[in-house]
Motif scaffolding. Structure first.
Motif, PDB file in Angstrom:
ATOM      1  N   GLY A   1      11.105   1.322  11.783  1.00  0.00           N
ATOM      2  CA  GLY A   1      10.089   0.439  12.086  1.00  0.00           C
ATOM      3  C   GLY A   1       9.120   1.345  12.739  1.00  0.00           C
ATOM      4  N   ALA A   2       8.808   2.792  12.666  1.00  0.00           N
ATOM      5  CA  ALA A   2       7.833   3.419  13.220  1.00  0.00           C
ATOM      6  C   ALA A   2       6.735   3.806  12.356  1.00  0.00           C
ATOM      7  CB  ALA A   2       8.745   4.779  14.046  1.00  0.00           C
ATOM      8  N   ARG A   3       6.575   3.045  11.205  1.00  0.00           N
ATOM      9  CA  ARG A   3       5.538   3.535  10.401  1.00  0.00           C
ATOM     10  C   ARG A   3       4.073   3.706  10.843  1.00  0.00           C
ATOM     11  NH1 ARG A   3       4.267   4.898   5.814  1.00  0.00           N
ATOM     12  NH2 ARG A   3       5.962   4.732   4.524  1.00  0.00           N
ATOM     13  N   SER A   4       3.698   2.683  11.927  1.00  0.00           N
ATOM     14  CA  SER A   4       2.485   2.541  12.264  1.00  0.00           C
ATOM     15  C   SER A   4       2.096   3.938  13.069  1.00  0.00           C
ATOM     16  CB  SER A   4       2.387   1.331  13.141  1.00  0.00           C
ATOM     17  OG  SER A   4       3.082   1.541  14.295  1.00  0.00           O
ATOM     18  N   SER A   5       2.942   4.863  13.424  1.00  0.00           N
ATOM     19  CA  SER A   5       2.761   5.956  14.166  1.00  0.00           C
ATOM     20  C   SER A   5       2.143   6.968  13.056  1.00  0.00           C
ATOM     21  CB  SER A   5       4.184   6.456  14.769  1.00  0.00           C
ATOM     22  OG  SER A   5       4.513   5.571  15.827  1.00  0.00           O
ATOM     23  N   TYR A   6       2.423   6.780  11.722  1.00  0.00           N
ATOM     24  CA  TYR A   6       1.917   7.976  10.970  1.00  0.00           C
ATOM     25  C   TYR A   6       0.539   7.369  10.229  1.00  0.00           C
ATOM     26  CZ  TYR A   6       6.294  10.112  11.746  1.00  0.00           C
ATOM     27  OH  TYR A   6       7.568  10.767  12.076  1.00  0.00           O
ATOM     28  N   ALA A   7      -0.390   8.165   9.948  1.00  0.00           N
ATOM     29  CA  ALA A   7      -1.811   7.958   9.109  1.00  0.00           C
ATOM     30  C   ALA A   7      -1.232   7.931   7.775  1.00  0.00           C
ATOM     31  CB  ALA A   7      -2.631   8.500   9.662  1.00  0.00           C
ATOM     32  N   HIS A   8      -0.471   8.966   7.369  1.00  0.00           N
ATOM     33  CA  HIS A   8      -0.272   9.429   6.063  1.00  0.00           C
ATOM     34  C   HIS A   8       1.293   9.440   5.803  1.00  0.00           C
ATOM     35  CE1 HIS A   8      -4.504   9.919   5.712  1.00  0.00           C
ATOM     36  NE2 HIS A   8      -4.467  10.663   6.664  1.00  0.00           N
ATOM     37  N   GLY A   9       2.166   9.262   6.600  1.00  0.00           N
ATOM     38  CA  GLY A   9       3.504   9.365   6.404  1.00  0.00           C
ATOM     39  C   GLY A   9       3.864  10.662   7.080  1.00  0.00           C
ATOM     40  N   PRO A  10       5.112  10.943   7.311  1.00  0.00           N
ATOM     41  CA  PRO A  10       5.800  11.983   7.763  1.00  0.00           C
ATOM     42  C   PRO A  10       5.779  13.372   6.665  1.00  0.00           C
ATOM     43  CG  PRO A  10       7.422  10.752   7.114  1.00  0.00           C
ATOM     44  CD  PRO A  10       6.304   9.913   6.905  1.00  0.00           C
ATOM     45  N   GLY A  11       5.551  14.311   7.341  1.00  0.00           N
ATOM     46  CA  GLY A  11       5.649  15.636   6.420  1.00  0.00           C
ATOM     47  C   GLY A  11       6.567  16.680   6.993  1.00  0.00           C
ATOM     48  N   PRO A  12       6.544  17.870   6.448  1.00  0.00           N
ATOM     49  CA  PRO A  12       7.680  19.020   6.677  1.00  0.00           C
ATOM     50  C   PRO A  12       7.395  19.605   8.064  1.00  0.00           C
ATOM     51  CG  PRO A  12       5.995  19.985   5.294  1.00  0.00           C
ATOM     52  CD  PRO A  12       5.725  18.324   5.580  1.00  0.00           C
ATOM     53  N   VAL A  13       6.065  19.275   8.742  1.00  0.00           N
ATOM     54  CA  VAL A  13       5.901  20.049  10.048  1.00  0.00           C
ATOM     55  C   VAL A  13       5.998  19.075  11.026  1.00  0.00           C
ATOM     56  CG1 VAL A  13       4.333  21.563  11.218  1.00  0.00           C
ATOM     57  CG2 VAL A  13       4.790  21.725   8.911  1.00  0.00           C
ATOM     58  N   TRP A  14       6.679  19.435  12.139  1.00  0.00           N
ATOM     59  CA  TRP A  14       6.585  18.337  13.191  1.00  0.00           C
ATOM     60  C   TRP A  14       5.398  18.224  13.865  1.00  0.00           C
ATOM     61  CZ3 TRP A  14       9.733  15.001  15.844  1.00  0.00           C
ATOM     62  CH2 TRP A  14       9.563  14.551  16.953  1.00  0.00           C
TER      63      TRP A  14
END
Length: 149
Positions: A6-19
């Motif tokens: 449910g934490a999609r709204s934290s990402y503007a473009h989705g998660p990536g390989p770098v924290w």
């Protein structure tokens, strides 16, 4: 895993390989969903956070209401489990039928969670290109968002 919880709204473009900062915000939102505060909700995935995320336990990050894109708010993972009966299951099933994933229902969707619901959700998830644990047949927030979009 954070998006599935449910934490999609934290990402503007989705998660990536770098924290990054978006990952910290998503982790913190998940921690707060558990009722944690202060140092327990610092956004850093410690042992307790990782255990809940990796096992699918704990509470999902939930929206307070409909999202800005018009999708009804995800009610929470606990509504879609064997033995559960509620209106959210009926709503989910009706949307699955509407989107063309109703072939698993003998008599149409209803309020009782069953194998037909799980198989219909799994088929929808696989149609999204998801595999393995991402296509487990249980709707999480991202499945819900895509299904109702």
């Amino acid at each position: 895993m954070l998006i599935a919880r449910g934490a999609r709204s934290s990402y503007a473009h989705g998660p990536g390989p770098v924290w990054g900062e978006a990952d910290r915000r998503a982790t913190q939102a998940f921690q707060r969903a558990q009722g944690w505060t202060g140092a327990d909700a610092d956004g850093i995935p410690g042992r307790r956070t990782w255990d809940l995320l990796s096992t699918g336990r704990g509470k999902d990050v939930t929206a307070a209401g409909p999202a800005s894109h018009g999708v009804p708010g995800y009610p929470g993972r606990q509504y879609f489990r064997p033995g559960r009966s509620n209106d959210h299951i009926t709503r989910l099933g009706a949307q699955l039928v509407k989107k063309g994933f109703g072939r698993f229902y003998d008599r149409g969707p209803g309020p009782h969670w069953g194998e037909a619901d799980r198989r219909a959700v799994e088929a929808f998830q696989r149609a999204q290109g998801w595999r393995g644990g991402a296509a487990d047949g249980y709707p999480g927030p991202e499945t819900w968002r895509r299904l109702f979009a």
